[in-house]
Design a protein around this motif. Structure first.
Motif, PDB file in Angstrom:
ATOM      1  N   UNK A 155      -8.183  -6.801  -1.726  1.00  0.00           N
ATOM      2  CA  UNK A 155      -7.995  -5.540  -1.016  1.00  0.00           C
ATOM      3  C   UNK A 155      -6.972  -4.650  -1.717  1.00  0.00           C
ATOM      4  N   UNK A 156      -5.836  -5.220  -2.093  1.00  0.00           N
ATOM      5  CA  UNK A 156      -4.780  -4.436  -2.715  1.00  0.00           C
ATOM      6  C   UNK A 156      -5.147  -3.992  -4.132  1.00  0.00           C
ATOM      7  N   UNK A 157      -5.837  -4.836  -4.870  1.00  0.00           N
ATOM      8  CA  UNK A 157      -6.268  -4.455  -6.221  1.00  0.00           C
ATOM      9  C   UNK A 157      -7.255  -3.304  -6.163  1.00  0.00           C
ATOM     10  N   UNK A 158      -8.182  -3.388  -5.256  1.00  0.00           N
ATOM     11  CA  UNK A 158      -9.166  -2.323  -5.064  1.00  0.00           C
ATOM     12  C   UNK A 158      -8.472  -1.035  -4.614  1.00  0.00           C
ATOM     13  N   UNK A 159      -7.523  -1.157  -3.708  1.00  0.00           N
ATOM     14  CA  UNK A 159      -6.768  -0.005  -3.232  1.00  0.00           C
ATOM     15  C   UNK A 159      -5.976   0.636  -4.381  1.00  0.00           C
ATOM     16  N   UNK A 160      -5.365  -0.202  -5.196  1.00  0.00           N
ATOM     17  CA  UNK A 160      -4.597   0.276  -6.347  1.00  0.00           C
ATOM     18  C   UNK A 160      -5.473   1.113  -7.276  1.00  0.00           C
ATOM     19  N   UNK A 207     -11.375  -8.454 -13.082  1.00  0.00           N
ATOM     20  CA  UNK A 207     -10.659  -9.505 -12.347  1.00  0.00           C
ATOM     21  C   UNK A 207     -10.889  -9.381 -10.847  1.00  0.00           C
ATOM     22  N   UNK A 208     -10.804  -8.155 -10.356  1.00  0.00           N
ATOM     23  CA  UNK A 208     -10.988  -7.920  -8.919  1.00  0.00           C
ATOM     24  C   UNK A 208     -12.393  -8.340  -8.488  1.00  0.00           C
ATOM     25  N   UNK A 209     -13.410  -8.010  -9.296  1.00  0.00           N
ATOM     26  CA  UNK A 209     -14.787  -8.381  -8.950  1.00  0.00           C
ATOM     27  C   UNK A 209     -14.971  -9.902  -8.950  1.00  0.00           C
ATOM     28  N   UNK A 210     -14.351 -10.580  -9.895  1.00  0.00           N
ATOM     29  CA  UNK A 210     -14.443 -12.048  -9.943  1.00  0.00           C
ATOM     30  C   UNK A 210     -13.796 -12.667  -8.700  1.00  0.00           C
ATOM     31  N   UNK A 267       0.837  -1.208   0.000  1.00  0.00           N
ATOM     32  CA  UNK A 267       0.000   0.000   0.000  1.00  0.00           C
ATOM     33  C   UNK A 267       0.870   1.256   0.000  1.00  0.00           C
ATOM     34  N   UNK A 268       1.942   1.244   0.764  1.00  0.00           N
ATOM     35  CA  UNK A 268       2.852   2.394   0.787  1.00  0.00           C
ATOM     36  C   UNK A 268       3.498   2.601  -0.582  1.00  0.00           C
TER      37      UNK A 268
END
Length: 184
Positions: free
Chosen positions: A100-105, A137-140, A57-58
């Motif tokens: 979580x990380x894909x959504x954050x990205x 992809x994130x939603x799947x 995240x950082x």
């Protein structure tokens, strides 16, 4: 990957323990991903997942804050960060962290580069396609998680989806039938 000859397997099993250990250590050092995975599982005891997520995240925050003058550069930075996420998942098997990380990205890059990603054009086409596919992809992956986690992601997903549909990625989002709203 070719299978070992049964006789070779038997010969390896009969090797003295010291020789097998040396051989194993030499082989492990040739695969950095395996080395990192063993470090995570054996040394860290699989307890550093949150610290690893925070480090990514950082990195995403630092990368998203860079001033990019084109959607192509934004996409390249997103792809670099995605590589860190993929490596994290391969090492830790962290499916929750993947979502979580894909959504954050995606949300972080929209926070910092909305103007660059606002309108579709020839210069934003590849970035638009990338964002839509990454969202799909994130939603799947999200739907494959335990439904108890859905409530944790609902706000961030519903913050992302309108951005995807009101930016350069709108055409591809419609093509991939990405919903405009998601509910847990």
């Amino acid at each position: 990957m070719p299978s070992l000859d049964p006789e070779l397997k038997k010969a390896i099993v009969r090797m003295p323990a010291g020789e097998k250990d040396k051989l194993l250590l030499r082989l492990i050092t040739k695969d950095p991903l395996l080395t990192e995975r063993l470090q995570f599982e054996l040394i860290e005891g699989s307890t550093t997942t949150n610290e690893r997520r925070d480090a990514i995240k950082q990195f995403i925050d630092r990368t998203a804050k860079l001033k990019q003058d084109s959607a192509g550069w934004v996409m390249m930075d997103m792809r670099t960060a995605s590589g860190y996420i993929s490596r994290h998942v391969k090492v830790t098997k962290d499916k929750y962290g993947d979502v979580e990380l894909s959504l954050y990205l995606l949300n972080t890059f929209y926070d910092h580069h909305m103007e660059t990603l606002r309108h579709y054009g020839s210069r934003t086409d590849k970035a638009a396609q990338y964002i839509a596919k990454r969202t799909e992809q994130m939603l799947k992956k999200l739907t494959k998680l335990d439904p108890d986690y859905f409530i944790e992601f609902e706000g961030d997903v519903n913050r992302l989806l309108p951005r995807v549909h009101n930016s350069c990625a709108a055409y591809y989002a419609r093509q991939l039938t990405i919903p405009q709203r998601w509910s847990a």
